[in-house]
Design a protein around this motif. Sequence first.
Motif, PDB file in Angstrom:
ATOM      1  N   UNK A 120     -11.030   3.362   1.433  1.00  0.00           N
ATOM      2  CA  UNK A 120      -9.537   2.156   1.570  1.00  0.00           C
ATOM      3  C   UNK A 120      -9.644   0.557   2.365  1.00  0.00           C
ATOM      4  N   UNK A 121      -9.955   0.420   3.574  1.00  0.00           N
ATOM      5  CA  UNK A 121      -9.988  -0.728   4.297  1.00  0.00           C
ATOM      6  C   UNK A 121     -10.711  -1.744   3.007  1.00  0.00           C
ATOM      7  N   UNK A 122     -11.856  -1.594   2.133  1.00  0.00           N
ATOM      8  CA  UNK A 122     -12.774  -2.631   1.947  1.00  0.00           C
ATOM      9  C   UNK A 122     -11.853  -3.013   0.605  1.00  0.00           C
ATOM     10  N   UNK A 158      10.100 -12.769  -3.696  1.00  0.00           N
ATOM     11  CA  UNK A 158       8.769 -12.990  -2.942  1.00  0.00           C
ATOM     12  C   UNK A 158       7.812 -12.062  -4.355  1.00  0.00           C
ATOM     13  N   UNK A 159       6.541 -12.248  -3.770  1.00  0.00           N
ATOM     14  CA  UNK A 159       5.807 -11.719  -4.990  1.00  0.00           C
ATOM     15  C   UNK A 159       5.229 -10.572  -4.345  1.00  0.00           C
ATOM     16  N   UNK A 160       5.788  -9.351  -5.019  1.00  0.00           N
ATOM     17  CA  UNK A 160       5.037  -7.755  -5.061  1.00  0.00           C
ATOM     18  C   UNK A 160       3.592  -8.355  -5.124  1.00  0.00           C
ATOM     19  N   UNK A 161       2.832  -7.245  -4.841  1.00  0.00           N
ATOM     20  CA  UNK A 161       1.423  -7.028  -5.775  1.00  0.00           C
ATOM     21  C   UNK A 161       0.822  -6.021  -4.692  1.00  0.00           C
ATOM     22  N   UNK A 162       1.000  -4.390  -5.418  1.00  0.00           N
ATOM     23  CA  UNK A 162       0.846  -3.350  -5.631  1.00  0.00           C
ATOM     24  C   UNK A 162      -0.736  -2.903  -5.775  1.00  0.00           C
ATOM     25  N   UNK A 163      -1.355  -2.403  -4.545  1.00  0.00           N
ATOM     26  CA  UNK A 163      -2.363  -1.649  -4.168  1.00  0.00           C
ATOM     27  C   UNK A 163      -2.666  -0.232  -4.816  1.00  0.00           C
ATOM     28  N   UNK A 164      -3.295   0.038  -6.179  1.00  0.00           N
ATOM     29  CA  UNK A 164      -3.879   0.930  -5.986  1.00  0.00           C
ATOM     30  C   UNK A 164      -5.155   1.460  -5.515  1.00  0.00           C
ATOM     31  N   UNK A 165      -5.465   1.798  -4.458  1.00  0.00           N
ATOM     32  CA  UNK A 165      -6.537   1.908  -4.046  1.00  0.00           C
ATOM     33  C   UNK A 165      -7.501   3.026  -3.478  1.00  0.00           C
ATOM     34  N   UNK A 176       0.365  -1.275   0.309  1.00  0.00           N
ATOM     35  CA  UNK A 176       0.400  -0.249  -0.096  1.00  0.00           C
ATOM     36  C   UNK A 176       0.554   1.329   0.201  1.00  0.00           C
ATOM     37  N   UNK A 177       0.930   1.917  -0.903  1.00  0.00           N
ATOM     38  CA  UNK A 177       2.495   3.735  -0.885  1.00  0.00           C
ATOM     39  C   UNK A 177       1.537   4.298  -0.572  1.00  0.00           C
ATOM     40  N   UNK A 178       2.075   5.478   0.196  1.00  0.00           N
ATOM     41  CA  UNK A 178       1.509   6.174   0.914  1.00  0.00           C
ATOM     42  C   UNK A 178       1.038   7.465   0.214  1.00  0.00           C
ATOM     43  N   UNK A 179       1.187   8.546   0.923  1.00  0.00           N
ATOM     44  CA  UNK A 179       0.589   9.489   0.545  1.00  0.00           C
ATOM     45  C   UNK A 179      -1.378  10.489   0.808  1.00  0.00           C
ATOM     46  N   UNK A 180      -0.980   9.987   2.335  1.00  0.00           N
ATOM     47  CA  UNK A 180      -1.281  11.173   3.625  1.00  0.00           C
ATOM     48  C   UNK A 180      -3.462  10.970   2.747  1.00  0.00           C
ATOM     49  N   UNK A 181      -3.704   9.680   2.379  1.00  0.00           N
ATOM     50  CA  UNK A 181      -5.140  10.061   1.709  1.00  0.00           C
ATOM     51  C   UNK A 181      -5.451  10.373   0.976  1.00  0.00           C
ATOM     52  N   UNK A 182      -4.086  10.838  -0.264  1.00  0.00           N
ATOM     53  CA  UNK A 182      -4.684  12.436  -0.493  1.00  0.00           C
ATOM     54  C   UNK A 182      -4.400  11.443  -2.163  1.00  0.00           C
ATOM     55  N   UNK A 220      -6.066  -2.823   8.223  1.00  0.00           N
ATOM     56  CA  UNK A 220      -6.064  -4.576   8.275  1.00  0.00           C
ATOM     57  C   UNK A 220      -6.319  -5.159   8.770  1.00  0.00           C
ATOM     58  N   UNK A 221      -4.678  -4.860   9.463  1.00  0.00           N
ATOM     59  CA  UNK A 221      -4.149  -6.117  10.254  1.00  0.00           C
ATOM     60  C   UNK A 221      -4.793  -6.183  11.722  1.00  0.00           C
ATOM     61  N   UNK A 222      -5.332  -5.063  11.923  1.00  0.00           N
ATOM     62  CA  UNK A 222      -6.814  -6.046  13.083  1.00  0.00           C
ATOM     63  C   UNK A 222      -8.295  -5.329  12.683  1.00  0.00           C
ATOM     64  N   UNK A 223      -8.750  -4.774  11.718  1.00  0.00           N
ATOM     65  CA  UNK A 223     -10.092  -4.803  11.308  1.00  0.00           C
ATOM     66  C   UNK A 223     -10.449  -6.100  10.170  1.00  0.00           C
TER      67      UNK A 223
END
Length: 304
Positions: free
Chosen positions: A125-127, A103-110, A77-83, A165-168
């Motif tokens: 974002x969590x969904x 290792x398989x790398x999976x980038x998410x464009x959320x 999950x890349x950062x960016x302040x949720x913006x 996502x680790x806690x919810x």
Amino acid sequence: MKTLFSCILLCLMLSTAYSQEIILSLWEGTPPLQNDMGLEEKAVEEGIIRIENVQTPQIEVFLPSKQSRTGQAVVIFPGGGYHILAYDWEGRDFAKWLNTQGIVGIVVKYRLPDSKSLTDAKEVPLLDAQRAIRLARHHAEEWKIDPEKIGVLGFSAGGHLASTVSTQYAHEVDRPKDAIDALSARPDFSILAYPVISFRDASAHSGSRRNLIGENASQELIDRFSGELNVTEETPPTFLVHAQDDKGVPIENSFLYYKALHAKGVPASLHIYPSGGHGFGFGFGKGPVSGWREVLLDWMVDLK
């Protein structure tokens, strides 16, 4: 000279190490909690690729060569302040590097919560994060992944999403379901790089909090999205890395999460470097923090 050599070597590895790239939409048709308004996302390259206003969330999967596969996968999950999403700096580049380690790398464009097309922005974002992990498990056999070795990696606000996502991972919203939703969204391990964790005043990254839950959020929402308050015995083992001189996201965020993990008996590894600032990524040219990835790899090898 040593740093320059490392940069050149990494570039060579990234350009040749992975054998296949796959792009998949997270959802069929219009994603849940979204209206089709004909909006367009925006990608700008100014040193790094910044993506805004994501309308079609997807995963970009980088598969290592057959000879080097370990069975592990990391959902990024890349950062960016949720913006915005720092899509290559904290996404693709790391996926390619992970490929060099088998290792398989999976980038998410959320999707980002400031998009006008979303009907319940704080949940989106969590969904998308849950869906990305479930898709990795759904395709585990095809992509030669061990379904019990799928972790998450998040940077800054992406670290907040990874910790959420680790806690919810079992959190549900009212939406149509399909067969993929029957799979677990729990990560098997978490890697959090200079993460936003707490939305409480002393440690909060105000931009991430405002963009995700709004300016005048209730205490209930603030607590729900403060990761240190939601750790349980089932939270996955976690690796945290932060720089002491981080002026963007205070190191207290990592301290709070580590303390909560330790209190619940969750295996955790906390690494604080004296300098590196915020958003150091690979850490090149940033002093001792440039070695954090080797420490991470040792930790990943030791995971049970």
